[in-house]
Design a protein around this motif. Structure first.
Motif, PDB file in Angstrom:
ATOM      1  N   ALA A 120      -4.254   0.874  -1.978  1.00 54.43           N
ATOM      2  CA  ALA A 120      -4.717   1.188  -2.662  1.00 54.43           C
ATOM      3  C   ALA A 120      -5.510   1.916  -3.518  1.00 54.43           C
ATOM      4  CB  ALA A 120      -2.459   1.733  -3.513  1.00 54.43           C
ATOM      5  N   MET A 121      -5.540   0.349  -4.462  1.00 54.96           N
ATOM      6  CA  MET A 121      -6.490   0.318  -4.647  1.00 54.96           C
ATOM      7  C   MET A 121      -8.011   1.260  -4.164  1.00 54.96           C
ATOM      8  SD  MET A 121      -5.830  -3.709  -5.905  1.00 54.96           S
ATOM      9  CE  MET A 121      -7.825  -3.669  -6.985  1.00 54.96           C
ATOM     10  N   ILE A 122      -7.775   0.858  -2.592  1.00 54.63           N
ATOM     11  CA  ILE A 122      -9.507   1.498  -1.908  1.00 54.63           C
ATOM     12  C   ILE A 122      -9.145   2.630  -2.316  1.00 54.63           C
ATOM     13  CG2 ILE A 122     -10.468   1.586  -0.174  1.00 54.63           C
ATOM     14  CD1 ILE A 122      -9.341  -0.820   0.704  1.00 54.63           C
ATOM     15  N   VAL A 123      -8.532   3.733  -2.216  1.00 52.72           N
ATOM     16  CA  VAL A 123      -8.461   4.798  -2.229  1.00 52.72           C
ATOM     17  C   VAL A 123      -8.706   5.156  -3.546  1.00 52.72           C
ATOM     18  CG1 VAL A 123      -6.356   7.482  -2.013  1.00 52.72           C
ATOM     19  CG2 VAL A 123      -6.475   4.818  -0.084  1.00 52.72           C
ATOM     20  N   GLY A 176       7.552 -14.687   2.144  1.00 53.89           N
ATOM     21  CA  GLY A 176       5.896 -14.636   2.454  1.00 53.89           C
ATOM     22  C   GLY A 176       5.959 -13.186   3.053  1.00 53.89           C
ATOM     23  N   THR A 177       6.786 -13.217   3.604  1.00 51.50           N
ATOM     24  CA  THR A 177       6.354 -11.571   4.842  1.00 51.50           C
ATOM     25  C   THR A 177       5.984 -10.485   3.957  1.00 51.50           C
ATOM     26  OG1 THR A 177       7.264 -12.388   6.526  1.00 51.50           O
ATOM     27  CG2 THR A 177       6.492  -9.801   6.783  1.00 51.50           C
ATOM     28  N   PHE A 178       7.082 -10.044   2.980  1.00 57.03           N
ATOM     29  CA  PHE A 178       7.260  -9.114   2.510  1.00 57.03           C
ATOM     30  C   PHE A 178       6.226  -8.728   0.671  1.00 57.03           C
ATOM     31  CE2 PHE A 178      11.206  -9.620   3.445  1.00 57.03           C
ATOM     32  CZ  PHE A 178      12.176  -8.567   4.108  1.00 57.03           C
ATOM     33  N   LEU A 179       5.522 -10.141   1.043  1.00 53.04           N
ATOM     34  CA  LEU A 179       4.873 -10.055  -0.521  1.00 53.04           C
ATOM     35  C   LEU A 179       2.838  -9.664   0.119  1.00 53.04           C
ATOM     36  CD1 LEU A 179       5.647 -13.978  -1.994  1.00 53.04           C
ATOM     37  CD2 LEU A 179       5.655 -11.417  -3.362  1.00 53.04           C
ATOM     38  N   ILE A 180       3.520 -10.085   1.859  1.00 54.56           N
ATOM     39  CA  ILE A 180       2.551  -9.903   1.973  1.00 54.56           C
ATOM     40  C   ILE A 180       2.056  -8.454   2.386  1.00 54.56           C
ATOM     41  CG2 ILE A 180       0.347 -10.347   4.784  1.00 54.56           C
ATOM     42  CD1 ILE A 180       0.934 -13.320   2.406  1.00 54.56           C
ATOM     43  N   MET A 181       2.788  -8.242   3.150  1.00 48.94           N
ATOM     44  CA  MET A 181       2.861  -6.265   2.930  1.00 48.94           C
ATOM     45  C   MET A 181       2.176  -6.390   1.948  1.00 48.94           C
ATOM     46  SD  MET A 181       6.311  -6.257   5.838  1.00 48.94           S
ATOM     47  CE  MET A 181       5.778  -4.561   6.013  1.00 48.94           C
ATOM     48  N   GLY A 182       3.235  -5.655   0.850  1.00 47.11           N
ATOM     49  CA  GLY A 182       3.006  -5.385  -0.459  1.00 47.11           C
ATOM     50  C   GLY A 182       1.621  -6.008  -1.167  1.00 47.11           C
ATOM     51  N   LEU A 183       0.511  -6.729  -0.774  1.00 44.13           N
ATOM     52  CA  LEU A 183      -0.602  -7.340  -0.886  1.00 44.13           C
ATOM     53  C   LEU A 183      -1.179  -6.112  -0.364  1.00 44.13           C
ATOM     54  CD1 LEU A 183      -0.843 -11.170  -1.104  1.00 44.13           C
ATOM     55  CD2 LEU A 183      -1.362  -9.584  -2.595  1.00 44.13           C
ATOM     56  N   VAL A 184      -1.369  -6.345   1.144  1.00 45.29           N
ATOM     57  CA  VAL A 184      -1.998  -5.354   1.984  1.00 45.29           C
ATOM     58  C   VAL A 184      -1.607  -3.844   1.279  1.00 45.29           C
ATOM     59  CG1 VAL A 184      -2.404  -4.320   3.800  1.00 45.29           C
ATOM     60  CG2 VAL A 184      -1.726  -6.221   4.277  1.00 45.29           C
ATOM     61  N   GLY A 185      -0.563  -3.440   1.224  1.00 51.84           N
ATOM     62  CA  GLY A 185      -0.441  -1.415   0.372  1.00 51.84           C
ATOM     63  C   GLY A 185      -1.064  -1.856  -1.169  1.00 51.84           C
TER      64      GLY A 185
END
Length: 258
Positions: free
Chosen positions: A176-179, A163-172
């Motif tokens: 990246a999509m916004i950039v 869960g923690t890694f997936l949430i961190m990945g989603l934030v990243g």
């Protein structure tokens, strides 16, 4: 000894009841999600030119090389397109805020309305990709989703730590999509799609196991209203996993209109 047998028998009956309840709960989750997918498909179809080609009496309007229904043209040729694009995001946050205040029936209705809004938002893929590639990628997504969800349901391994890694990945991924909106990098767009597929594949297995574990933990309370809402929330989680994985795969493998 007789007392021990009675306790063991009682425990077996309780476990059997939980197993039956879990199957019914998961059936409701998948059933609700499936209805939501159908609503999404119908909403997208109502906007796209597919509705024109299958109904000779339907009115059509042209946008570029593609035809839309009058309803679709009204959306994409006006500022309403921004409302349709952003509406599903706002509704997700609203759903999370309202879930404890509405009934299970109300939550289910809200989910179906959300699925319709998502369909309107996704209708733009018919302006970009060929119908054949959309169908092919959808089938690939469905097969992958079924396999991943089955793994999440049947595995004995505890994957809650993902869960923690997936949430961190989603934030990243979101950053990246916004950039990339501003820099428009093709390689970055491809990297985003690849990462998105991996993240939502992991989330499919993770969310399925989480839905299962949540039911088992709360089944003993017998709170049918809460379990009903939990089923809707589970359906929403898996629905979002499927939709996002489909979009990411379409960006990778979809054939664009000429």
């Amino acid at each position: 000894m007789a007392q021990f047998d009675t306790i063991r028998s009682s425990a077996g009956v309780r476990a059997g009841a939980i197993d039956q309840g879990l199957k019914a709960h998961m059936n409701k989750v998948y059933g609700t999600m499936s209805i939501g997918m159908v609503i999404t498909a119908l909403a997208a179809w109502a906007v796209s030119g597919l509705a024109v080609t299958t109904d000779p009496n339907a009115a059509a309007a042209q946008m570029g090389s593609r035809y839309l229904t009058d309803f679709g043209y009204a959306l994409y040729a006006s500022p309403l397109k921004w409302v349709i694009m952003l509406l599903p995001i706002g509704m997700v946050f609203a759903f999370g805020a309202l879930i404890n205040r509405v009934s299970a029936a109300g939550a289910q209705l809200f989910f179906y309305v959300y699925a319709a809004a998502m369909g309107l938002s996704l209708s733009s893929i018919f302006l970009i990709y060929t119908g054949t590639s959309i169908v092919q990628v959808f089938l690939i997504t469905a097969i992958a989703f079924a396999a991943l969800s089955l793994y999440g349901y049947t595995t004995k391994r505890d994957i809650s730590g993902w869960g923690t890694f997936l949430i961190m990945g989603l934030v990243g991924l979101l950053v990246a999509m916004i950039v990339n909106i501003f820099i428009g990098s093709g390689p970055l767009a491809m990297a985003i799609s690849v990462l998105g597929v991996l993240l939502f594949a992991g989330l499919t297995a993770y969310d399925t196991q989480n839905i299962k574990n949540t039911y088992i933990q709360h089944a003993v309370t017998g709170d049918s209203e809460w379990l009903g809402k939990a089923a809707i929330m589970g359906a929403l989680s898996l629905y979002l996993d499927f939709i996002n994985m489909f979009v990411m795969l379409l960006q990778l493998f979809g054939n664009r209109q000429e």
